[in-house]
Enzyme design. Structure first.
Site, mmCIF file in Angstrom:
data_model
loop_
_atom_site.group_PDB
_atom_site.id
_atom_site.type_symbol
_atom_site.label_atom_id
_atom_site.label_comp_id
_atom_site.label_asym_id
_atom_site.label_seq_id
_atom_site.Cartn_x
_atom_site.Cartn_y
_atom_site.Cartn_z
ATOM 1 N N ASP A 133 0.734 -1.357 -0.081
ATOM 2 C CA ASP A 133 -0.095 0.403 0.117
ATOM 3 C C ASP A 133 0.561 1.162 -0.603
ATOM 4 O OD1 ASP A 133 0.682 0.815 2.751
ATOM 5 O OD2 ASP A 133 -1.039 0.016 4.076
ATOM 6 N N LYS A 176 -4.204 3.589 -0.872
ATOM 7 C CA LYS A 176 -5.430 4.102 -0.851
ATOM 8 C C LYS A 176 -4.271 5.467 -0.819
ATOM 9 C CE LYS A 176 -7.901 -0.240 0.930
ATOM 10 N NZ LYS A 176 -8.881 -0.103 1.724
ATOM 11 N N MET A 206 -5.098 9.090 11.558
ATOM 12 C CA MET A 206 -6.500 9.219 10.107
ATOM 13 C C MET A 206 -6.633 10.413 10.472
ATOM 14 S SD MET A 206 -6.250 5.729 8.697
ATOM 15 C CE MET A 206 -7.645 4.834 10.500
#
Length: 508
Positions: free
Chosen positions: A36, A58, A173
């Site tokens: 990722d 992502k 996040m």
């Protein structure tokens, strides 16, 4: 067909040195590597050459693959009988959705292992000089998502309990939700004066840390246009940053340095750069290969005892020559009374490791310096053996012949261009993610130019603004002929000299 196996591993927060030993082993054994956005691209270099690399990264506004598709991809590849390694940033069990991936593997009767990684909530603050616990400030620590499932109607976070339950809180996040996080903490009892740190791209050259309080941090983020990915750390331990900020004070912090040495040699320079806080990115523009024709080497070894001088001009020349001695079962004592001269302290160090004392080591680490150093010892008719690279400069043998010496040159190794990861380097340069390029020889500079040109790029435009460090005068001349602007040349033509020059140019 037998079923494969899936390793679900954590890559750590970004610094490739923070991956676990077992995690690295899983990368090396992978037949399929699914990785990722937050895992270091340098880890991919440990995968086998025939490993299938699949990027499933992502971003907040764009997903290469939806999570459900990633889950199924792991199943499909494992059902093909492949060893699959799923490489995730941080720790796979902390907001890494590893549970969903593992559940589907179980449902399909597939074997898997979860390999923990170092999570960002602990490692990133540490690299910003903030331990998440300290006996003078707190004795508890919480990890919370700052970005919950958008499809949920209400939050699972009980703010009334969280706000004051622990001394330190790490939000993952959460940058886009920062105003809401701050508001909820203050509303439910956390003092507005509580220190806050935001750390973007922690443990990497791009690491950027902002500090403030719950009262001021939103305004600071807006003013600085601070964006994800970042960890939000709330608590009194943030005060320790001023005293304990170790990583950002290293001389090469913030510098991603392109290392263009041959792959077999790059690690020494890379280790030195890493120790000083920089991030080395290896672009081995040279492949070192055995010579196609071994006959001249074999002939020289048979006559080894007849030479008056054996002159080595590089560490590679020594290593390959000694390898041939061993393969041909030639006794090292056959050097007899030959005087040994070499260029550079590293070459001398390797020779001494074989029990051979160096008679002449010039102060100037180039062929011209060597010639000056042995000038008064040369006599017409003396026999000289020069074990070197196939592309070595002709100045030294030509000058020795002019003085009446009998010179035998042997190519102990050949150098070829290596452009295997040229596309990745182009992308890094286009994104301005390379700050410094080091060249350790003329051939590394020439091959760098040729490798990037082969991708269709305007090399001079691509490296505009990047600082170039040259190991010595000959390399600098080659760079200038190619149109490169050399920012600094090492005072001493050694790796230490090159690194010192790199530190100097990083200050500018």
């Amino acid at each position: 067909m037998s079923k494969g196996k899936v390793y679900l591993i954590g890559a750590g927060p970004g610094d490739p040195g923070l991956i676990t030993v077992k995690g690295l082993e899983c990368i090396k054994k992978a037949e399929v590597l699914v990785y990722d956005r937050l895992s270091s691209p340098r880890l991919l270099a440990h995968a086998s050459t025939d490993c299938e690399l699949i990027y499933v990264g992502k971003k907040p506004d764009r997903h290469t693959l939806r999570q459900e598709e990633i889950n199924q991809l792991l199943v499909d590849k494992a059902l093909e009988g492949k060893v699959v390694t799923r490489l995730k940033g941080g720790d796979p069990c902390i907001f890494g959705r590893v549970g969903e991936e593992a559940e589907l593997l179980v449902d399909n009767g597939l074997e898997f292992e979860i390999v923990p990684g170092i999570t960002s909530g602990i490692a990133v603050p540490a690299y910003a000089g903030i331990p998440v616990t300290h006996r003078d400030y707190n004795s508890s620590f919480a990890i919370v998502t700052g970005h919950e499932d958008p499809e949920k109607n209400e939050s699972n976070i009980d703010w009334s309990k969280l706000a004051t339950a622990t001394g330190t809180i790490a939000f993952y996040m959460g940058i886009s939700n920062l105003p809401s996080i701050v508001s909820n903490l203050v509303k439910h009892g956390r003092p507005a004066t509580t220190p806050v740190a935001l750390i973007r791209w922690g443990t990497r050259p791009e690491q950027w840390t902002l500090t403030g309080t719950l009262e001021t941090i939103v305004e600071i983020v807006e003013r600085e246009q601070f964006t994800s990915p970042a960890i939000i750390l709330v608590g009194e331990v943030v005060k320790l940053r001023e005293k304990l900020n170790w990583y950002e004070k290293k001389p090469l912090f913030g510098q991603r340095v392109l290392v263009t040495r041959a792959r077999s040699q790059a690690s020494d320079l890379s280790d030195m750069i890493e120790e000083l806080g920089g991030e080395p990115y290896e672009f081995p523009t040279i492949k070192i290969l055995p010579p196609v024709d071994r006959k001249p080497i074999d002939a020289a070894l048979n006559e080894l005892s007849t030479f008056d001088w054996v002159i080595f001009t590089s560490p590679n020349g020594v290593s390959h020559f000694m390898k041939y001695l061993k393969e041909n079962k030639v006794d090292i004592r056959n050097f007899g009374n030959a005087k040994i001269a070499c260029v550079g302290p590293k070459t001398a160090e390797i020779l001494e490791g074989y029990g051979l004392n160096v008679d002449v080591l010039p102060a100037q680490f180039i062929a011209e310096g060597l010639l000056d150093a042995i000038e008064d010892q040369l006599k017409p008719g003396q026999k000289v053996l020069l074990p070197r690279a196939d592309i070595a400069r002709k100045m030294l043998p030509e000058e020795l012949k002019k003085r009446g010496l009998e010179v035998t040159e042997i190519d102990t190794y050949e150098t070829k261009m290596d452009a295997s990861n040229a596309d990745e380097v182009v992308e890094l340069l286009q994104e301005k993610r390379i700050q410094i390029i080091t060249f350790t020889s003329s051939s590394t500079a020439s091959n760098f130019y040729e490798a990037l040109t082969s991708t269709g790029q305007d090399v001079l435009e691509l490296i505009k603004g990047v600082k170039i460090v040259s190991i010595g005068a000959m390399t600098t001349q080659t760079c200038q002929k190619l149109g490169f602007e050399v920012a600094i040349e090492a005072e001493e033509s050694t790796l230490n000299g090159l690194v010192n020059a790199t530190i100097e140019v990083a200050k500018k």
